[in-house]
Every structure is written in structure tokens, then in C-alpha cells.
Design a protein around this motif. Structure first.
Motif, PDB file in Angstrom:
ATOM      1  N   SER A 251       0.886  -1.179  -0.078  1.00 40.00           N
ATOM      2  CA  SER A 251      -0.036   0.154  -0.099  1.00 40.00           C
ATOM      3  C   SER A 251       0.767   1.246  -0.054  1.00 40.00           C
ATOM      4  CB  SER A 251      -1.050   0.194   1.421  1.00 40.00           C
ATOM      5  OG  SER A 251      -0.286   0.123   2.517  1.00 40.00           O
ATOM      6  N   GLU A 252       0.282   2.353  -0.479  1.00 42.68           N
ATOM      7  CA  GLU A 252       1.207   3.696  -0.495  1.00 42.68           C
ATOM      8  C   GLU A 252       1.339   4.071   0.912  1.00 42.68           C
ATOM      9  OE1 GLU A 252       0.620   8.124  -2.211  1.00 42.68           O
ATOM     10  OE2 GLU A 252      -0.509   6.728  -3.135  1.00 42.68           O
ATOM     11  N   TYR A 253       0.425   3.916   1.832  1.00 37.50           N
ATOM     12  CA  TYR A 253       0.615   3.958   3.058  1.00 37.50           C
ATOM     13  C   TYR A 253       1.960   3.477   3.747  1.00 37.50           C
ATOM     14  CZ  TYR A 253       0.211   4.409   8.257  1.00 37.50           C
ATOM     15  OH  TYR A 253       0.280   4.441   9.609  1.00 37.50           O
ATOM     16  N   ARG A 254       1.897   2.067   3.500  1.00 41.55           N
ATOM     17  CA  ARG A 254       3.123   1.355   4.016  1.00 41.55           C
ATOM     18  C   ARG A 254       4.505   1.957   3.470  1.00 41.55           C
ATOM     19  NH1 ARG A 254       4.146  -5.018   3.751  1.00 41.55           N
ATOM     20  NH2 ARG A 254       5.845  -4.991   5.222  1.00 41.55           N
ATOM     21  N   ALA A 255       4.392   2.007   1.989  1.00 45.24           N
ATOM     22  CA  ALA A 255       5.574   2.346   1.253  1.00 45.24           C
ATOM     23  C   ALA A 255       5.905   3.764   1.910  1.00 45.24           C
ATOM     24  CB  ALA A 255       5.126   2.564  -0.263  1.00 45.24           C
ATOM     25  N   GLY A 256       5.397   4.709   2.276  1.00 43.13           N
ATOM     26  CA  GLY A 256       5.621   5.856   2.742  1.00 43.13           C
ATOM     27  C   GLY A 256       6.227   6.092   3.978  1.00 43.13           C
ATOM     28  N   LYS A 257       5.441   4.918   4.849  1.00 45.91           N
ATOM     29  CA  LYS A 257       6.288   4.613   6.051  1.00 45.91           C
ATOM     30  C   LYS A 257       7.543   3.964   6.264  1.00 45.91           C
ATOM     31  CE  LYS A 257       4.999   2.469  10.924  1.00 45.91           C
ATOM     32  NZ  LYS A 257       4.056   1.486  11.297  1.00 45.91           N
ATOM     33  N   LEU A 258       7.940   3.252   5.388  1.00 43.98           N
ATOM     34  CA  LEU A 258       9.025   2.491   5.092  1.00 43.98           C
ATOM     35  C   LEU A 258      10.132   3.556   4.407  1.00 43.98           C
ATOM     36  CD1 LEU A 258       8.372  -0.956   3.424  1.00 43.98           C
ATOM     37  CD2 LEU A 258       9.255  -0.605   5.509  1.00 43.98           C
TER      38      LEU A 258
END
Length: 208
Positions: A174-181
Motif C-alpha cells: 500500500s502507498e501508506y506502508r510504502a511512505g512509512k518505510l
């Protein structure tokens, strides 16, 4: 610097730690480059050489040095200490300026209107950002060896930057998880965050 050393630099080409300038157009513009080098891994600025590596020489060594001194002393905050040497080639003078990685970062470059802006190096470009995250200088080796980080590093060695949206598609999350990483990798010292212009982008921080 010897002629051989200069030739070696020209062969390598511009990078996150090397930039060529025919001459310095203004102290304000060169302040951006000096600040960007200091905010990242340090670097070398060679004046009197075109972007494609042609040796041209500078018309006035004194004029170039005055712009450098104004930039490093008055237009970068905190002020920078830089060193330089002159190389004479067939009647042409080349200036090689060394900017060390700073322990006082972030450094701001002051533009013509008096605005203070943070600049960083992204591959062979100097780019502005509002946010500067000082990560761990010793990046965890296990982090770099993880499949996610390896995929990201391989991508960024071929591309200037990546967004959360692009990273999400690259590793199928997900884009949310990608941003967090991406933010975590930035805090670990692997990436640089570039938020001007939008959308927020991330570039590889490690020297090539």
C-alpha cells in the motif's frame, strides 16, 4: 591537484559529490551548491570546466574567489569553511574547491530575497527541501541487505528519486506502508527527503 587527477575527475563526470562550472554566475547560486555538498557527503566543485568536461579556464581567478567567499561566509548559514587550489593548464586556470561533509548541518542557503532554504544533492543535481532529517551516520548493514532496501537502492541508482506511490507499485504494497518505510529508511540515514516541489520524493543518500 595534478592534471592526471583532474582528468580522472572529468572521466567520472558529475555526481552527488562532484560538480563542474564554467564560471560562477552569482554568489547566491553557488551558495546553494556549497550548502548542498555540506549537507550531504561533501564534494568537489571544479570551476573552469564545462558540464561535458571541456577545460575552459576562468577569466578571473580573483572574481571567482570573491563570489566563493561571499557565498561561504555570508550566504550560507551556518557559514562554511572551504578550501581551494588553483591548477594552471596551458595558460588556463582551473579552481578546485573542496567542501567537507558538515557536522553543523543543516546549512541554509540565502536567496536573493533573503529567504533561507535547505539544499541537498540528488545524484548530480542540487535540489531544495524544507525538511532535513539527520539520520544515523552508520547505516545498519542488515537494513541495506534486506530485499526491500536492495530493490530500492537498485532503483535509485538508475533514477534520481522515488515517491511513495512509485515505491508502493515497485514492491506491491500500500502507498501508506510504502511512505512509512521510506520515512524509516530516511531516519536510518539511507535516504534524503526532498519535498520541493511536491510530491515528496526520496533520493539515495549514500555516496556512489
Amino acid at each position: 591537484m595534478t592534471r592526471t587527477e583532474l582528468d580522472d575527475l572529468i572521466i567520472k563526470g558529475e555526481s552527488n559529490t562532484l560538480e563542474f562550472k564554467r564560471s560562477l554566475s552569482s554568489a547566491h547560486r553557488i551558495a546553494r551548491t556549497l550548502a548542498a555538498f555540506a549537507n550531504c557527503s561533501g564534494g568537489t566543485l571544479v570551476i573552469g570546466v564545462s558540464d561535458d568536461g571541456k577545460i575552459l579556464g576562468v577569466p578571473s581567478e580573483i572574481r571567482e574567489l570573491r563570489k566563493l567567499e561571499e557565498a561561504s561566509d555570508e550566504l550560507v548559514e551556518p557559514a562554511l569553511t572551504i578550501s581551494y587550489e588553483t591548477l594552471s593548464l596551458d595558460g588556463r586556470k582551473i579552481l578546485a574547491v573542496t567542501i567537507s561533509k558538515s557536522d553543523e548541518k543543516p546549512h541554509y542557503a540565502i536567496d536573493e530575497s533573503g529567504k533561507r532554504i535547505i539544499y541537498v544533492r540528488s545524484r548530480d543535481k542540487t535540489v531544495p527541501t524544507n525538511k532535513f532529517i539527520i539520520g544515523d551516520e552508520s547505516v545498519d548493514a542488515r537494513l541495506i541487505k534486506s530485499p526491500t532496501a536492495r530493490t530500492l537502492i537498485q532503483y535509485l541508482r538508475k533514477n534520481d528519486h522515488i515517491t511513495a506511490d512509485k515505491f508502493a507499485k515497485l514492491i506491491n504494497i500500500s502507498e501508506y506502508r510504502a511512505g512509512k518505510l521510506l520515512r524509516q529508511l530516511t531516519e536510518q540515514g539511507l535516504l534524503l527527503l526532498i519535498d520541493k516541489p511536491r510530491p515528496t520524493r526520496y533520493a539515495l543518500k549514500l555516496a556512489e
